[in-house]
Design an enzyme around this catalytic site. Sequence first.
Site, PDB file in Angstrom:
ATOM      1  CB  VAL A  18      -0.967   0.001   1.205  1.00  0.00           C
ATOM      2  CG1 VAL A  18      -1.790   1.282   1.232  1.00  0.00           C
ATOM      3  CG2 VAL A  18      -1.887  -1.216   1.145  1.00  0.00           C
ATOM      4  CE  LYS A 109      -6.057  -4.695   7.671  1.00  0.00           C
ATOM      5  NZ  LYS A 109      -6.241  -5.157   6.337  1.00  0.00           N
ATOM      6  CD  GLU A 133     -13.211   6.140   3.822  1.00  0.00           C
ATOM      7  OE1 GLU A 133     -13.814   7.159   4.161  1.00  0.00           O
ATOM      8  OE2 GLU A 133     -13.716   5.004   3.863  1.00  0.00           O
ATOM      9  N   GLY A 138     -10.994  -1.294   1.824  1.00  0.00           N
ATOM     10  CA  GLY A 138     -10.078  -0.773   0.801  1.00  0.00           C
ATOM     11  C   GLY A 138     -10.496   0.566   0.231  1.00  0.00           C
ATOM     12  CB  ILE A 140     -15.643   0.952  -0.346  1.00  0.00           C
ATOM     13  CG1 ILE A 140     -15.474  -0.258  -1.261  1.00  0.00           C
ATOM     14  CG2 ILE A 140     -17.085   1.427  -0.317  1.00  0.00           C
ATOM     15  CD1 ILE A 140     -16.251  -1.482  -0.797  1.00  0.00           C
ATOM     16  N   GLY A 191      -1.618  -9.894  -3.737  1.00  0.00           N
ATOM     17  CA  GLY A 191      -1.426  -8.809  -2.761  1.00  0.00           C
ATOM     18  C   GLY A 191      -2.673  -8.466  -1.977  1.00  0.00           C
ATOM     19  CG  ASP A 205      -8.691  -8.122   7.618  1.00  0.00           C
ATOM     20  OD1 ASP A 205      -7.827  -7.283   7.904  1.00  0.00           O
ATOM     21  OD2 ASP A 205      -9.502  -7.982   6.684  1.00  0.00           O
ATOM     22  CE  LYS A 209     -10.331  -5.008   6.339  1.00  0.00           C
ATOM     23  NZ  LYS A 209     -10.149  -5.982   5.252  1.00  0.00           N
ATOM     24  N   GLY A 306      -5.709  -4.660  -2.005  1.00  0.00           N
ATOM     25  CA  GLY A 306      -4.777  -4.388  -3.104  1.00  0.00           C
ATOM     26  C   GLY A 306      -4.209  -2.984  -2.976  1.00  0.00           C
TER      27      GLY A 306
END
Length: 450
Positions: A18, A109, A133, A138, A140, A191, A205, A209, A306
């Site tokens: 990232v 997160k 954000e 990701g 969105i 990725g 994960d 979130k 990604g």
Amino acid sequence: MAESQNMQGIAIVGCGIVGSSVAKILSRDHSMLQARVTTSFSLVKIVDINFDRAKSLGLDETLFEKNLESVLKNPSIHCVVELVGGTTFAKEVIERSLNAGKHVVTANKALLAHHGNELLALARKNNVVLAFEASCAGGIPVIRALYDGLLANRIDALFGIVNGTCNYILTQMTLHGKTYETALSEAQKKGFAEADPTLDVSGGDSAHKLAILAALAFGQKINLDAVDVTGIDQLELCDVMYGMDLGYVMKLLAISIRQDGGITLAVKPSFISREHPLAWVSGPFNAVSIYGHATGHTMYYGRGAGGDPTASAVISDILSVVNGSARASFFGCTIWPDIADASRAMPVSEPVSRFYIRVMASDEPGVLAGIASILAKYGISISSVLQKEKDPDADMPEAVPVLITTYPARQNSVLEAIREVDELAVVQSKSVCINIIDEHPEWKHHKTQS
Ligand code: HSE
């Protein structure tokens, strides 16, 4: 001179998948991005100990910096972008940056789910913002939807496909017949997966979130331990296929529903109808369905993992810091969990939903009656029953799968009933129980409440 004094300097800490995408887009597309905000900004440093990825992308090597301290002391750097990941060094980076008076943007997160309240409070104390954000779904802009676009609503329910790796694996298994292992290895190569993919497939994960999203949606502090988590790592392909026969698609859903004065918090492999809007979300895509008391159903869809999609969310936060809108929201809204009431709308322990149950039983008279009478004893109403024929190629060729779907029932009652069913002499292995998520009714609660 005036321009350089007003210039907002940005430093990226962590140049992995990232971080390198953020650096690439900030460098390559700088003039397009700069034209969108009135304050000048510039990427000033990229901090890491290894710049192989950065070099392979042709990033400007004069930006490379190994010394975090020099960034923290640099008055021309106003915003630190933490993309290290994990909960140890990343926490130190964020704390030191906030204490140095820098705004922080993060995609982390796990860290926010565990320590979000204290980090937000630290930002507030230092009169800077902590923007996140990119931590959920990701690219969105769903965090923004919650603190801005949906602010007029009392949120009644939130359903999310928020892990791209799991959604990729489930899609590859169900639509393309790939094995779990092949699909996971592909997700890693692309990725999408975490450095430790156990976090993805165990549901951890998604739970991180969900904790972040539910805190904002319901305006309260969320304890991560309150999330009931089941991953996809124990899922059997036969249930995915039987579910398809019954008209359902399997998704790993993060679910939070206002119920009985509290909220449910769960991450579970769930069956949803083929007609459900979340059913067609496939591959690494994420989607979050949010039901507001005024707006009804809204759904946010896009790439959830990604480098570039996540960089999109990181850079939108950087631009919000630069143009001041992040500050306005952080100090102007009261829904942030560090200042929210911990005691309001506590999680409820007994979620209600429909269930799919698979019992592996001997093929003999009275089996169905025995199972049905136990379910009846627990007040569970059966919606459908389907007994499959023996499959000579199955792991248990002598057993027949009995597939039951129920009407809405309390989860604890269903789990207790199944424990009793599994003690029947005719039952040959532990039964499987998967919840079925029907489309949530819009405007379920008409009364406004906080
Ligand atoms: N491993 C995560 C996923 C990355 O697969 O969704 C984005 O948070």
